[in-house]
Motif scaffolding. Sequence first.
Motif, mmCIF file in Angstrom:
data_model
loop_
_atom_site.group_PDB
_atom_site.id
_atom_site.type_symbol
_atom_site.label_atom_id
_atom_site.label_comp_id
_atom_site.label_asym_id
_atom_site.label_seq_id
_atom_site.Cartn_x
_atom_site.Cartn_y
_atom_site.Cartn_z
ATOM 1 N N CYS A 26 0.834 -1.200 0.000
ATOM 2 C CA CYS A 26 0.000 0.000 0.000
ATOM 3 C C CYS A 26 0.871 1.252 0.000
ATOM 4 O O CYS A 26 0.586 2.224 -0.706
ATOM 5 C CB CYS A 26 -0.922 -0.012 1.213
ATOM 6 N N TRP A 30 0.506 4.020 -2.946
ATOM 7 C CA TRP A 30 -0.249 5.242 -2.691
ATOM 8 C C TRP A 30 0.509 6.349 -1.972
ATOM 9 O O TRP A 30 0.196 7.534 -2.171
ATOM 10 C CB TRP A 30 -1.508 4.902 -1.883
ATOM 11 N N THR A 31 1.457 6.034 -1.122
ATOM 12 C CA THR A 31 2.091 7.106 -0.328
ATOM 13 C C THR A 31 3.608 7.086 -0.463
ATOM 14 O O THR A 31 4.336 7.342 0.489
ATOM 15 C CB THR A 31 1.703 6.988 1.164
ATOM 16 N N GLU A 242 -5.319 13.501 2.936
ATOM 17 C CA GLU A 242 -5.273 12.285 2.135
ATOM 18 C C GLU A 242 -5.696 11.101 3.004
ATOM 19 O O GLU A 242 -5.549 11.126 4.224
ATOM 20 C CB GLU A 242 -3.861 12.038 1.579
ATOM 21 N N CYS A 244 -6.983 6.515 2.715
ATOM 22 C CA CYS A 244 -7.183 5.292 1.944
ATOM 23 C C CYS A 244 -8.331 5.481 0.964
ATOM 24 O O CYS A 244 -9.413 5.937 1.330
ATOM 25 C CB CYS A 244 -7.473 4.133 2.901
ATOM 26 N N THR A 245 -8.094 5.104 -0.280
ATOM 27 C CA THR A 245 -9.112 5.222 -1.329
ATOM 28 C C THR A 245 -9.794 3.891 -1.603
ATOM 29 O O THR A 245 -10.604 3.803 -2.524
ATOM 30 C CB THR A 245 -8.482 5.725 -2.625
ATOM 31 N N CYS A 247 -8.459 1.632 -3.008
ATOM 32 C CA CYS A 247 -7.961 1.300 -4.356
ATOM 33 C C CYS A 247 -9.091 1.324 -5.380
ATOM 34 O O CYS A 247 -9.247 0.396 -6.180
ATOM 35 C CB CYS A 247 -7.284 -0.072 -4.355
#
Length: 511
Positions: A26, A30-31, A242, A244-245, A247
């Motif tokens: 993750c 993402w980060t 920002e 967690c999306t 995903c």
Amino acid sequence: MKVMAQIAMVMNLDKCIGCHTCSVTCKQAWTNREGTEYMWFNNVETRPGVGYPRGWSDQDKWRGGWRRTKAGKLVLEQGGRLATLAKIFHNPTMPTQDDYYEPWTYEYDKLLRTPANQKSVPSVPPVSQITGEEMGTVTWGPNWDDDLGGSMETLDSDPVLKQMNLQVSKTIEDAYMFYLPRICEHCLNPACVSACPSGAMYKRTEDGIVLVDQDKCRGWRMCVSACPYKKVYFNHKTGKAEKCTLCYPRLEAGLPTVCSETCVGRLRYLGVLLYDADRVSEAAATKNEGDLYEAQRSILLDPFDPEVVEAAKANGVPHSWIEAAQQSPVYTLIHTYALALPLHPEFRTLPMVWYVPPLSPVVDQVTASGSDGEDHKILLSAIAKMRIPLEYLAGLFTAGNTKPVELALRRLGAMRSYMRDIHNGEEGNEQIAAAVGMTGVQLQEMYRMLAIAKYDDRYVVPTTSPELPRGIAGLEGCPVSYDVEAFHGMSTPKGGSTPEGRTMLPLEVLK
């Protein structure tokens, strides 16, 4: 009845080994950018322990989530608009860098450039990724309990232990621990969305995923304070929030989240839930905290009910999503088997990431005492006296109500005993199943779901384009055999060869 669809996740804690693969993948996806060094959309905590950020579940300190008034209405723990305005320049309930940690790296160049004839051993002191200066001794990190080889030094500060008034022995033979992976809960009643002054936080109507509109975000950070799970972060470089999306670009293609795809223990399940949006506020405002778990389950609708199906179609839920809800492993684990439990329902956000509680320690303890750890009479009688106290698990998952936790653990124990007889060539003992209110067939189906479920069984996510197939089964030219052999009502992967003579490996090997 207003039927809406929600993508939800279930994690089986009995299978988590704390490898942090989900966190690393993750992080890379993402980060892995400037300004996100301290962000962990997915992290794995050692329990008992304080978690990340430090003591996040202590709402007496952070005041996240919702509070029920005497009149039965819900208000943000953070307060209303005036309270928000008063905290613009100084927010006492905002986690600081010390509560997260100062991200660091090491001066690896000193190792690479050290002359070969140097007599002393080169050292690589930690260097701050924020200031670029040496930090000295590191005293905190995103998974500090695990870095310490457990949580003996920090468990006294565990908010759940304090809340449930529990004491934990620190002797090796009496200590216990398990791992708790965490992501954003993508709640049905998200406090972060309500707290955002600029309206940048929103919940997607089509799948329930909670996101941040980066164009609208003004960096007020009230969402950080309002989230009781502390899964919203502030990017100090961009000045935006920002989180967690889930995903969502992958989900739209019918693929699971990165953390699910890469999970070594295969403990994550993704699926669609149908729920009654008209009853969300009612469920969240349930008077007794111990009843919140059942209240949340009650608004999850049966996807096979003709009335629910018609109401879903009337509200614009696509047919492919209704079919996905009918095949959902998440609904099965939450509603059919009553195994999965929500994380801290007392926050009243109605979280949509649920957990199957861990059972392994009670089996180990019974076996260590010289008894048969898989015998159902011994095992079921030992559940209430398991090494991990029921009260601790109830403090995490059911707001202190031990009955749902005990039922889930008893069913897990019954499944182990029943399936041992099956694998030893004996007939299943229906008394074991009846002791937990199930049938032998249900226990076998539950075993298949928890133990040997395939990729497309664990991740039932419809694509945004119904004409596109989802998952592995829809890939053209995939050299994976889906031939199966029946084994007492269950399916097992089988290898083979194609007509061209190419060897086909079993699915479980390829994954």
